[in-house]
Structure formats: C-alpha cells, structure tokens
Design an enzyme around this catalytic site. Structure first.
Site: not given
Ligand SMILES: NC(=O)c1ccc[n+]([C@@H]2O[C@H](COP(=O)([O-])OP(=O)(O)OC[C@H]3O[C@@H](n4cnc5c(N)ncnc54)[C@H](OP(=O)(O)O)[C@@H]3O)[C@@H](O)[C@H]2O)c1
Length: 291
Positions: A14, A130, A155
């Site tokens: 995202q 997590y 979120w």
């Molecule tokens: N989503 C939430 O509600 C939320 C809340 C709080 C904090 N965060 C944090 O915000 C940040 C961004 O979150 P997001 O929602 O954008 O996450 P996301 O949409 O789940 O994207 C995560 C990305 O990480 C990549 N990834 C996973 N395993 C990997 C690996 N082994 N090597 C390289 N890339 C890998 C995934 O690749 P693929 O596309 O190939 O799977 C995906 O592109 C993260 O640090 C997350 O922990 C998110």
C-alpha cells in the site's frame, strides 16, 4: 550529474505503491529504485547483502514488512527475519553508507491498555507476535543506526492492496448487515498521506533538519472500527446495516490492542508534516477505490 538515489522497499504494498505515485514530482531532485522481493528479498540475508553491495543510495525508505498479523503468530521465524533482522541490517547498511534510513512500524507495539494517546517515548509491550517482531525491528534500527527515523503508523488503507476500507466496500455490496468491532479505538491512516509526509521528511533532512528517532503518524481523529465502517457506508451510500460487536465476538489468532491511538505532535513539530483529518482522507480515497 547523477542525482541522489532513494531506494523504496515493498514497492507493491500500500505505502510503496503510494510512494511510486508521487515519485515523479521529485524526479528533478532524486532517482528512485522501487524494489520488490525479486530485487530485494528481506527474508534472505544473502539477498540483503547482495543488494547493499550493489547500490549506493542516499535514502532507504523501508515499506516492506511481514504484515499478516494473524499468520505471524505461527510463522514466527519469517516475521522476525523480515520485521526485525532485515530492518537491523538495512539500518546498519545506511549507517555505513551515510544514507538516511526511514522505516515504518506500527501501533501494535503497544499493549492497548492506555487511555490517552501513546507518545513515541512510551514503553512498548506488544500483545501479538507481529507487534513483537516490529518492536524488535525498531530496537535493531536504533542500535545499528542511531540516526534512523522510525515512523509508527496505524490502520493503513489505500486504493492498493488489501485493507479494511476495501473489505467493507465489498461486504456492504454483498450483505444486508455487518457486525464490526466497536471496542478497539485508534486512528486510520491513508497511505497516500503517509507517503507525502515521508517525502516531506526526506526533503527536510536534505535541507539539514537534524531530528531523528521514533515518530507517530496517522490521520487525526479517534474512532473504532465500527465508526470507520459506518463512515465508509455513509460515503458509499450503502443500505447495509452496521452493528457494533465486542472483540470477544470476533476471535482472531492474534490479539489486537483495545486502544492504539498515537500522539502525532512530535512529527508535526519536528518536521512540519501535514496531518489530514481521517474523514476527509477517507472521502478522497473511496472514489479512487470505486473507480
Ligand atoms: N497495513 C496496516 O494496517 C499497517 C498498520 C500499521 C503499520 N503498518 C506498517 O506500515 C508499513 C507499510 O504497510 P503496508 O500496509 O503498505 O503493507 P503491505 O501492503 O502489506 O505491503 C507490504 C510489502 O512488503 C513486501 N514484502 C513482504 N515480505 C517481503 C520480503 N520477504 N521481501 C521483500 N518485500 C517483502 C510485500 O511484497 P509482496 O507484494 O511481494 O507481498 C509488500 O509489497 C509496514 O511496515 C507495516 O508493518 C501497516
């Protein structure tokens, strides 16, 4: 003359996708390398080492993470490698390169027993794996590179990937009624707003801003998932009825914090980032999802 290079991990997530959308506005100042796991696999230390030996970035923005909160309870080694070990390695690499390291963390580092917005300096005490793996990543980042910038967010939603907003829109189109948890309080974050905030911080650092450390960023406001669902229903003019349920009625493998609101004052004071209201940002994103 070549421009400074910004490496962004998690290109298809995202946040990574939102950064790709705004990157062209920074083309005059920076080159970008958006890395997916084929280019940089954070589950492999060899992949990280090879990538680091090859590239000389000025900035690394780590958007990649193991984000499957429930699966992380049992897939612990993978979550720890990606959310902790890899973050520590990238931080050390940036320190050695003299590059700025920005990594994204989560409200799930807190236990959720708070009653007022968590400060960046508050004690972390995650209640799921997590959160524990992300908290460890924060520690390794700061230990290996004290100049790291860690942005905890909460979120997250956008037009890209899977998220609560997209799930609600889909379910509201399929069902006459929905039950949504009303006893978890937090703040949504539109990934596009976070992407803008991050690029603003990059520009600030390039201009000599000396601040670093742990920051909180979400949209402003305090709501429950139920409130969030009701607002989504209103914006899409859904006839689906939304009922409030307690967390105990919706058991999940990983526990969720009841209260994860974060105080975002320091990121505004230190970097002057914009923090739009959650409902205004939701109203911007929903038509993009519906397109
Ligand atoms: N989503 C939430 O509600 C939320 C809340 C709080 C904090 N965060 C944090 O915000 C940040 C961004 O979150 P997001 O929602 O954008 O996450 P996301 O949409 O789940 O994207 C995560 C990305 O990480 C990549 N990834 C996973 N395993 C990997 C690996 N082994 N090597 C390289 N890339 C890998 C995934 O690749 P693929 O596309 O190939 O799977 C995906 O592109 C993260 O640090 C997350 O922990 C998110």
């Amino acid at each position: 003359m070549s421009k400074p290079l910004i490496v962004v991990t998690g290109k298809n997530g995202q946040l990574g996708s939102e950064l790709q959308l705004i990157a062209p506005s920074f083309d005059a100042q920076y080159d970008f390398l958006f890395a997916d796991r084929a280019v940089l696999d954070l589950s492999s230390n060899d992949s990280i080492d090879n990538f680091c030996a090859e590239h000389k970035p000025a900035v690394v923005i780590n958007c990649a993470a193991y984000t499957a909160v429930d699966k992380a309870e049992t897939d612990r080694d993978a979550a720890f490698q990606i959310n902790a070990v890899a973050v520590g390695k990238l931080a050390a690499y940036c320190k050695a390169m003299g590059a700025l390291f920005i990594t994204v963390s989560t409200d799930y580092v807190f236990d959720g027993n708070g009653t007022s917005p968590y400060l960046p300096s508050d004690t972390t005490d995650p209640i799921n794996y997590y959160g524990a793996s992300k908290a460890e990543g924060e520690k390794l980042a700061v230990t290996n590179n004290p100049e790291s910038i860690i942005i905890r967010t909460s979120w997250v939603y956008s037009r890209f990937g899977n998220n609560f907003v997209k799930t609600m829109i889909r379910l509201m189109g399929e069902r006459p009624s929905l039950n949504v948890v009303g006893d978890q309080i937090g703040a949504p974050t539109y990934a596009a707003d976070l992407a803008v905030a991050i690029m603003h911080m990059v520009a600030q650092k390039a201009a000599g801003n000396a601040h670093s450390g742990i920051y909180h960023y979400s949209n402003s406001g305090a709501i429950s998932w139920y409130d969030f669902a009701v607002a989504i229903g209103e914006l899409i003019q859904s006839n689906c009825t939304v009922a409030k349920i307690g967390s105990e009625a919706f058991p999940t493998p990983a526990k969720r914090p009841h209260y994860s609101l974060m105080d975002c004052i320091s990121i505004i004071q230190d970097f002057g980032v914009d923090q739009p209201d959650w409902k205004e940002s939701l109203a911007v994103c929903i038509p993009l999802i519906q397109k």
